[in-house]
Write a protein that holds these residues in place. Structure first.
Motif, PDB file in Angstrom:
ATOM      1  N   ASP A   1      24.272  12.093  22.155  1.00 46.19           N
ATOM      2  CA  ASP A   1      24.034  10.783  22.767  1.00 46.19           C
ATOM      3  C   ASP A   1      25.382  10.229  23.224  1.00 46.19           C
ATOM      4  O   ASP A   1      26.437  10.751  22.890  1.00 46.19           O
ATOM      5  CB  ASP A   1      23.363   9.839  21.766  1.00 46.19           C
TER       6      ASP A   1
ATOM      7  N   TYR B   1      14.766   5.991  29.013  1.00 48.58           N
ATOM      8  CA  TYR B   1      14.047   6.410  27.826  1.00 48.58           C
ATOM      9  C   TYR B   1      13.907   5.272  26.815  1.00 48.58           C
ATOM     10  O   TYR B   1      14.714   4.349  26.815  1.00 48.58           O
ATOM     11  CB  TYR B   1      14.602   7.668  27.150  1.00 48.58           C
ATOM     12  N   TRP B   2      12.842   5.352  26.032  1.00 54.24           N
ATOM     13  CA  TRP B   2      12.429   4.303  25.101  1.00 54.24           C
ATOM     14  C   TRP B   2      12.187   4.936  23.734  1.00 54.24           C
ATOM     15  O   TRP B   2      11.848   6.104  23.644  1.00 54.24           O
ATOM     16  CB  TRP B   2      11.135   3.626  25.590  1.00 54.24           C
ATOM     17  N   HIS B   3      12.389   4.119  22.691  1.00 50.73           N
ATOM     18  CA  HIS B   3      12.212   4.607  21.319  1.00 50.73           C
ATOM     19  C   HIS B   3      11.290   3.666  20.563  1.00 50.73           C
ATOM     20  O   HIS B   3      11.442   2.449  20.672  1.00 50.73           O
ATOM     21  CB  HIS B   3      13.544   4.619  20.573  1.00 50.73           C
TER      22      HIS B   3
ATOM     23  N   ALA C   1      12.554  13.410  15.205  1.00 48.06           N
ATOM     24  CA  ALA C   1      12.095  12.687  16.401  1.00 48.06           C
ATOM     25  C   ALA C   1      10.945  13.413  17.084  1.00 48.06           C
ATOM     26  O   ALA C   1      10.973  14.639  17.241  1.00 48.06           O
ATOM     27  CB  ALA C   1      13.247  12.513  17.381  1.00 48.06           C
TER      28      ALA C   1
ATOM     29  N   TYR D   1       8.767  13.517  20.702  1.00 49.81           N
ATOM     30  CA  TYR D   1       8.977  13.178  22.115  1.00 49.81           C
ATOM     31  C   TYR D   1       7.639  13.234  22.823  1.00 49.81           C
ATOM     32  O   TYR D   1       6.990  14.293  22.822  1.00 49.81           O
ATOM     33  CB  TYR D   1       9.965  14.154  22.766  1.00 49.81           C
TER      34      TYR D   1
ATOM     35  N   VAL E   1      11.162   8.514  14.431  1.00 50.96           N
ATOM     36  CA  VAL E   1      11.157   7.796  15.712  1.00 50.96           C
ATOM     37  C   VAL E   1      10.293   8.556  16.704  1.00 50.96           C
ATOM     38  O   VAL E   1      10.163   9.776  16.610  1.00 50.96           O
ATOM     39  CB  VAL E   1      12.609   7.622  16.252  1.00 50.96           C
TER      40      VAL E   1
ATOM     41  N   ASN F   1       9.921   9.014  20.777  1.00 47.70           N
ATOM     42  CA  ASN F   1      10.621   8.750  22.034  1.00 47.70           C
ATOM     43  C   ASN F   1       9.707   8.968  23.217  1.00 47.70           C
ATOM     44  O   ASN F   1       8.806   9.814  23.172  1.00 47.70           O
ATOM     45  CB  ASN F   1      11.819   9.709  22.168  1.00 47.70           C
TER      46      ASN F   1
ATOM     47  N   PHE G   1       8.009  -0.214  21.627  1.00 47.98           N
ATOM     48  CA  PHE G   1       9.138   0.649  21.984  1.00 47.98           C
ATOM     49  C   PHE G   1      10.292  -0.251  22.420  1.00 47.98           C
ATOM     50  O   PHE G   1      10.068  -1.306  23.020  1.00 47.98           O
ATOM     51  CB  PHE G   1       8.762   1.564  23.150  1.00 47.98           C
TER      52      PHE G   1
ATOM     53  N   GLY H   1      16.093   2.672  25.369  1.00 42.50           N
ATOM     54  CA  GLY H   1      17.254   3.458  24.924  1.00 42.50           C
ATOM     55  C   GLY H   1      18.479   3.044  25.712  1.00 42.50           C
ATOM     56  O   GLY H   1      18.395   2.246  26.647  1.00 42.50           O
TER      57      GLY H   1
END
Ligand SMILES: COc1cccc(CC(=N)NC(=O)c2cccnc2OC2CCNCC2)c1
Length: 389
Positions: free
Chosen positions: A74, A187-189, A310, A312, A341, A343, A359, A362
């Protein structure tokens, strides 16, 4: 000089962005396979090409270790993708794959694997045009060999090997802007285990929020709520293929999945991919589908935790169950499976559930690219129906 390499490639160039006279479609015509360069590109002298046989436990372990220690981090270098060996075998061996597209670079003397790049064949539709493309992924150069200009020669080599199979287009993603994105996704978490996410620095406690208030905010039921919601099974492949093909028609760019593709990419695989569907209790019709893949990340600077678990978001189709309710069930299942999480990108119809299901955005973007295929206008993320691993 920025993009010294990419300005030599058949990709949309920034200087062409305004030029609406350029037609949509292939930028360069195919050449006869006999005219494709037969021998590999030259590497700097200490290194040699190797085709990675990921069926081999030993080679798969070498690829896993290279990626685990040197692949994408990241923006704050707190996390690094940690694809599992089982995931890599799944991701790299779809119907019709080519072993020759699993390319490694070794040090001639020590035989140490120091770089990797892959392609897999995929039928991708762009508007009404179905094109067999290579999906290029897992480009990784060992941290100690960065800035030696290895990436351009690796990209040229995978391109050469793709051309040898008479395939002339490719699709790929990157966290950086290159010439020229087809679309850019946010992107969203969605927190599932907020205490751990805050402890490892993935999330921060909200202003005026206590930890117990935060845990309560993200709490989910301990069972799914949609009647007929169940795991996908092998006998569901024809119905899921019909459902997914019909759903993906609405997007400008999307995979052209057949039953073999659906069987490979969407049948549940423990620790790799999870998929669920809604079978109407009355009619036994398959009306909805949701799926997510497992991609843990190494946590680079925490004493208490070493892995972030995670999920996805992959492909989701809602025709009867509201998308919000379907994706809430996906969150519930992910929590039951102890993911930390969930994503998602803002592709397809995802923006219709992201905020409502709590959400958070990111701190980066994912850019999608096509090689040797011009798309007239940059697309909205919601026009994109393609999720790469
Ligand atoms: C949390 O651990 C991370 C470890 C490395 C990078 C990032 C940030 C990041 N670059 N995330 C994404 O690219 C991303 C965010 C949401 C959904 N899919 C994503 O990438 C997928 C698709 C592209 N190939 C990597 C996995 C996060």
């Amino acid at each position: 000089k920025r993009h010294k390499f990419w300005e030599t490639q058949p990709v949309g160039q920034f200087k062409d962005l305004g030029d609406t006279t350029l037609p949509e479609g292939p930028i360069e015509p195919p050449t006869p396979v006999s005219e494709v360069k037969q021998e590999p590109y030259n590497l700097p002298s200490p290194y040699e090409w190797v085709t990675c046989d990921i069926d081999s436990e030993e080679v798969c372990a070498e690829v896993y270790n290279l990626l685990t220690n040197n692949y994408v981090e990241d923006d704050e270098n707190m996390f690094r993708f940690n694809y599992s060996k089982e995931f890599l075998r799944w991701a790299l061996r779809p119907p019709g794959y080519f072993k020759s597209w699993h390319i490694g670079v070794r040090v001639k003397t020590s035989k140490k694997l120091v770089a990797f790049i892959t392609g897999i064949p995929a039928k991708i539709r762009v508007r009404d045009d179905v094109v067999v493309m290579a999906e290029v992924n897992f480009l990784c150069v060992h941290k100690k060999l960065r800035s030696k200009r290895l990436a351009p020669v690796m990209i040229k080599e995978v391109t050469r090997r793709v051309h040898l199979e008479n395939i002339w287009q490719a699709a790929y993603t990157a966290g950086i802007v290159l010439p020229t994105p087809v679309t850019t996704c946010q992107y969203w978490h969605r927190s599932l285990n907020p205490k751990k996410l805050i402890d490892v620095g993935f999330s921060r406690l909200g202003a005026r929020m206590t930890m117990s208030r935060t845990i309560k905010l993200y709490k989910l039921p301990d069972q799914t709520i949609t009647p007929g919601f169940r795991k996908m099974e092998p006998h569901d492949v024809p119905a899921v293929t019909r459902l997914l093909r019909n759903y993906l028609k609405q997007f400008v760019v999307a995979p052209d999945f057949d039953e073999n593709d659906v069987e490979h990419w969407l049948l549940p695989k423990e620790g790799v991919v999870d998929s669920y569907l809604v079978e109407s209790p009355e009619t036994h019709e398959i009306t909805d589908f949701c799926s997510f893949y497992t991609l843990p990340s190494s946590i680079l600077g925490s004493q208490n935790h070493s892995i972030l678990k995670a999920a996805y978001s992959y492909y989701n189709v809602s025709t009867k169950t509201p998308l919000l309710q379907l994706m809430n069930d996906a969150l519930i299942v992910a929590k039951m499976k102890e993911f930390d999480v969930f994503n998602a990108l803002d592709v397809m119809e995802n923006e219709n559930f992201l905020k409502e299901l709590k959400f958070g955005p990111g701190d980066g973007k994912l850019h999608y690219y096509l090689y040797n295929y011009r798309v007239k206008h940059v697309l909205r993320a919601s026009e994109l129906g393609l999720v790469l691993l």
